[in-house]
Design a protein around this motif. Structure first.
Motif, PDB file in Angstrom:
ATOM      1  N   MET A 151      -4.685  33.388  47.926  1.00  0.00           N
ATOM      2  CA  MET A 151      -5.943  33.688  47.628  1.00  0.00           C
ATOM      3  C   MET A 151      -6.471  34.476  46.609  1.00  0.00           C
ATOM      4  N   GLU A 152      -7.576  34.129  45.862  1.00  0.00           N
ATOM      5  CA  GLU A 152      -8.176  35.131  45.099  1.00  0.00           C
ATOM      6  C   GLU A 152      -8.962  36.012  45.727  1.00  0.00           C
ATOM      7  N   ASN A 153      -9.434  35.762  46.937  1.00  0.00           N
ATOM      8  CA  ASN A 153     -10.517  36.571  47.958  1.00  0.00           C
ATOM      9  C   ASN A 153      -9.562  37.492  48.656  1.00  0.00           C
ATOM     10  N   GLU A 191      -1.585  52.586  52.648  1.00  0.00           N
ATOM     11  CA  GLU A 191      -1.361  52.601  53.891  1.00  0.00           C
ATOM     12  C   GLU A 191      -2.350  52.380  54.837  1.00  0.00           C
ATOM     13  N   TYR A 192      -3.512  51.933  54.287  1.00  0.00           N
ATOM     14  CA  TYR A 192      -4.607  51.249  55.068  1.00  0.00           C
ATOM     15  C   TYR A 192      -4.030  49.799  55.428  1.00  0.00           C
ATOM     16  N   GLY A 193      -3.131  49.136  54.737  1.00  0.00           N
ATOM     17  CA  GLY A 193      -2.560  47.840  54.956  1.00  0.00           C
ATOM     18  C   GLY A 193      -1.505  47.782  56.030  1.00  0.00           C
ATOM     19  N   ARG A 194      -1.732  47.948  57.159  1.00  0.00           N
ATOM     20  CA  ARG A 194      -0.891  47.930  58.502  1.00  0.00           C
ATOM     21  C   ARG A 194      -1.446  47.550  59.683  1.00  0.00           C
ATOM     22  N   VAL A 195      -0.659  46.995  60.445  1.00  0.00           N
ATOM     23  CA  VAL A 195      -1.045  46.390  61.738  1.00  0.00           C
ATOM     24  C   VAL A 195      -1.673  47.635  62.686  1.00  0.00           C
ATOM     25  N   GLY A 196      -2.745  47.485  63.173  1.00  0.00           N
ATOM     26  CA  GLY A 196      -3.227  48.236  64.153  1.00  0.00           C
ATOM     27  C   GLY A 196      -4.218  49.332  63.387  1.00  0.00           C
ATOM     28  N   GLN A 197      -4.456  49.462  61.974  1.00  0.00           N
ATOM     29  CA  GLN A 197      -5.265  50.044  61.356  1.00  0.00           C
ATOM     30  C   GLN A 197      -6.740  49.717  61.639  1.00  0.00           C
ATOM     31  N   SER A 198      -7.155  50.828  62.003  1.00  0.00           N
ATOM     32  CA  SER A 198      -8.744  50.697  62.866  1.00  0.00           C
ATOM     33  C   SER A 198      -9.654  50.473  61.674  1.00  0.00           C
ATOM     34  N   TYR A 199     -10.558  49.443  61.913  1.00  0.00           N
ATOM     35  CA  TYR A 199     -11.788  49.088  61.129  1.00  0.00           C
ATOM     36  C   TYR A 199     -12.654  50.517  60.852  1.00  0.00           C
ATOM     37  N   GLU A 200     -13.040  51.204  61.829  1.00  0.00           N
ATOM     38  CA  GLU A 200     -13.651  52.461  61.436  1.00  0.00           C
ATOM     39  C   GLU A 200     -13.276  53.293  60.718  1.00  0.00           C
ATOM     40  N   ASP A 201     -11.840  53.526  60.584  1.00  0.00           N
ATOM     41  CA  ASP A 201     -11.214  54.442  59.576  1.00  0.00           C
ATOM     42  C   ASP A 201     -11.329  53.987  58.332  1.00  0.00           C
ATOM     43  N   ILE A 202     -11.327  52.557  57.968  1.00  0.00           N
ATOM     44  CA  ILE A 202     -11.535  51.932  56.740  1.00  0.00           C
ATOM     45  C   ILE A 202     -13.026  52.264  56.167  1.00  0.00           C
ATOM     46  N   VAL A 203     -14.053  52.003  57.113  1.00  0.00           N
ATOM     47  CA  VAL A 203     -15.284  52.063  56.732  1.00  0.00           C
ATOM     48  C   VAL A 203     -15.600  53.691  56.449  1.00  0.00           C
ATOM     49  N   ARG A 204     -14.884  54.498  57.106  1.00  0.00           N
ATOM     50  CA  ARG A 204     -15.102  55.852  56.988  1.00  0.00           C
ATOM     51  C   ARG A 204     -14.538  56.436  55.762  1.00  0.00           C
ATOM     52  N   LEU A 235      -6.750  46.061  62.809  1.00  0.00           N
ATOM     53  CA  LEU A 235      -6.097  45.019  61.627  1.00  0.00           C
ATOM     54  C   LEU A 235      -4.928  44.261  62.255  1.00  0.00           C
ATOM     55  N   VAL A 236      -4.864  42.899  62.092  1.00  0.00           N
ATOM     56  CA  VAL A 236      -3.753  42.404  62.867  1.00  0.00           C
ATOM     57  C   VAL A 236      -3.283  41.225  61.380  1.00  0.00           C
ATOM     58  N   ALA A 237      -4.146  41.277  60.419  1.00  0.00           N
ATOM     59  CA  ALA A 237      -3.616  40.443  59.207  1.00  0.00           C
ATOM     60  C   ALA A 237      -4.725  40.684  58.127  1.00  0.00           C
ATOM     61  N   TRP A 238      -4.013  40.494  56.887  1.00  0.00           N
ATOM     62  CA  TRP A 238      -4.671  40.943  55.578  1.00  0.00           C
ATOM     63  C   TRP A 238      -3.934  40.501  54.549  1.00  0.00           C
ATOM     64  N   ASN A 239      -4.463  40.634  53.221  1.00  0.00           N
ATOM     65  CA  ASN A 239      -3.566  40.374  51.943  1.00  0.00           C
ATOM     66  C   ASN A 239      -3.890  41.439  51.201  1.00  0.00           C
ATOM     67  N   GLU A 240      -3.060  41.529  50.135  1.00  0.00           N
ATOM     68  CA  GLU A 240      -3.054  42.594  49.147  1.00  0.00           C
ATOM     69  C   GLU A 240      -4.456  42.613  48.317  1.00  0.00           C
ATOM     70  N   GLN A 241      -5.150  41.380  48.188  1.00  0.00           N
ATOM     71  CA  GLN A 241      -6.038  41.363  47.499  1.00  0.00           C
ATOM     72  C   GLN A 241      -7.362  41.927  48.305  1.00  0.00           C
ATOM     73  N   PHE A 242      -7.440  41.991  49.413  1.00  0.00           N
ATOM     74  CA  PHE A 242      -8.178  42.946  50.288  1.00  0.00           C
ATOM     75  C   PHE A 242      -8.270  44.424  50.009  1.00  0.00           C
ATOM     76  N   LEU A 243      -6.887  44.786  49.898  1.00  0.00           N
ATOM     77  CA  LEU A 243      -6.967  46.256  49.469  1.00  0.00           C
ATOM     78  C   LEU A 243      -7.246  46.734  47.981  1.00  0.00           C
ATOM     79  N   ARG A 244      -6.946  45.506  47.186  1.00  0.00           N
ATOM     80  CA  ARG A 244      -7.134  45.842  45.677  1.00  0.00           C
ATOM     81  C   ARG A 244      -8.690  45.892  45.548  1.00  0.00           C
TER      82      ARG A 244
END
Length: 276
Positions: free
Chosen positions: A77-79, A106-119, A90-99
């Motif tokens: 997917m492009e998105n 390191e934010y692309g891992r199972v169990g990564q909290s949404y709160e830490d991402i937005v922080r 986090l339970v699933a994601w793709n590389e495009q999200f990180l990009r």
């Protein structure tokens, strides 16, 4: 299965002589899958239990197939795509999200909290000025809202993100991320050109109205594109002739029919003058 029967027998006898508890899975020729557990009692008896786990293995294979298909789909997917559980982990994601969000790997891992991402995003100024923790709190609260959402914001670097989010029946939060920077720039340019054309049209209309002479402008297809009322009045055309797109031939025909070009065939007079 295939192989030397004698070697198979020797292997099984070796397992049988092993006093430690054993467990293994075996598929028999008719496709049945067995879960086999064996142990030696204190009296030296060898006890074996057999369980048919064919249906379980079939479901596991189907889940693995679906997971592989999902992973392939997300990767192509492009998105960007994320799936968070009910605890906002986090339970699933793709590389495009990180990009697209420009996150460290390191934010692309199972169990990564949404709160830490937005922080992380708040700390670098993605959400504008203000207390980063307040930005985090607002976004975590909004993330917990089960209603479908669409958010557009400009992150650091001038990148405009379009985020769409929905909650599945099972409570999972699925989000897609799109970079719409170019799209927004094109929309802004179209709006700028539209405003410029409107201003030019207004100026043109004011100019035509202010002059005392009659003025008409026809395009390459000989259709009326600009005129003033004085043009209609001086040449004594019907008021309804003053409409954009009116063919030049209509004006000539009107004049010919009222005798302005003298005697003769009207169609021929029209054709001669249009050809000029």
């Amino acid at each position: 299965g295939p192989g030397d029967p004698e070697a198979y027998v020797a292997e099984r006898l070796s397992l049988a002589r092993n006093p430690r508890p054993q467990r293994y899975v075996r598929a028999i020729p008719d496709g049945t899958v067995l879960d086999i557990q064996a142990a030696v009692t204190e009296d030296g008896f060898w006890v074996t239990a057999y369980a048919d786990i064919t249906e379980l293995k079939t479901r596991e294979s189907e889940i693995e197939r679906q997971n592989a298909l999902l992973a392939t789909t997300m990767a192509t997917m492009e998105n960007g795509v994320t799936v968070f559980d009910t605890d906002l982990r986090l339970v699933a994601w793709n590389e495009q999200f990180l990009r697209l969000i420009d996150l460290p790997t390191e934010y692309g891992r199972v169990g990564q909290s949404y709160e830490d991402i937005v922080r992380h995003c708040a700390a670098r100024g993605d959400y504008g000025p203000g207390d980063p923790e307040e930005h985090v709190a607002r976004r975590v609260t909004r993330m917990r809202d089960p209603a479908a959402q669409r958010v557009t914001f400009e992150r650091s670097g001038g990148i405009i993100m379009d985020i769409r989010r929905r909650t599945t029946a099972g409570g999972l939060l699925v989000s897609t991320y799109s970079d719409i920077t170019e799209q927004q720039a094109r929309a802004a340019e179209i709006e700028r050109q539209r405003a410029q054309l409107a201003e030019q049209a207004s100026l043109q209309a004011s100019t035509l109205k202010s002059v005392r002479q009659g003025i008409s402008v026809f395009d390459r297809d000989l259709r009326l594109v600009a005129w003033n009322d004085r043009f209609i009045e001086l040449l004594q055309f019907p008021r309804e002739f003053g409409v954009a797109g009116r063919p030049f031939a209509d004006f000539i025909r009107y004049n010919a029919e009222r005798g302005e070009y003298g005697p003769g065939e009207v169609d021929q007079q029209v054709a001669e003058r249009v050809a000029l």
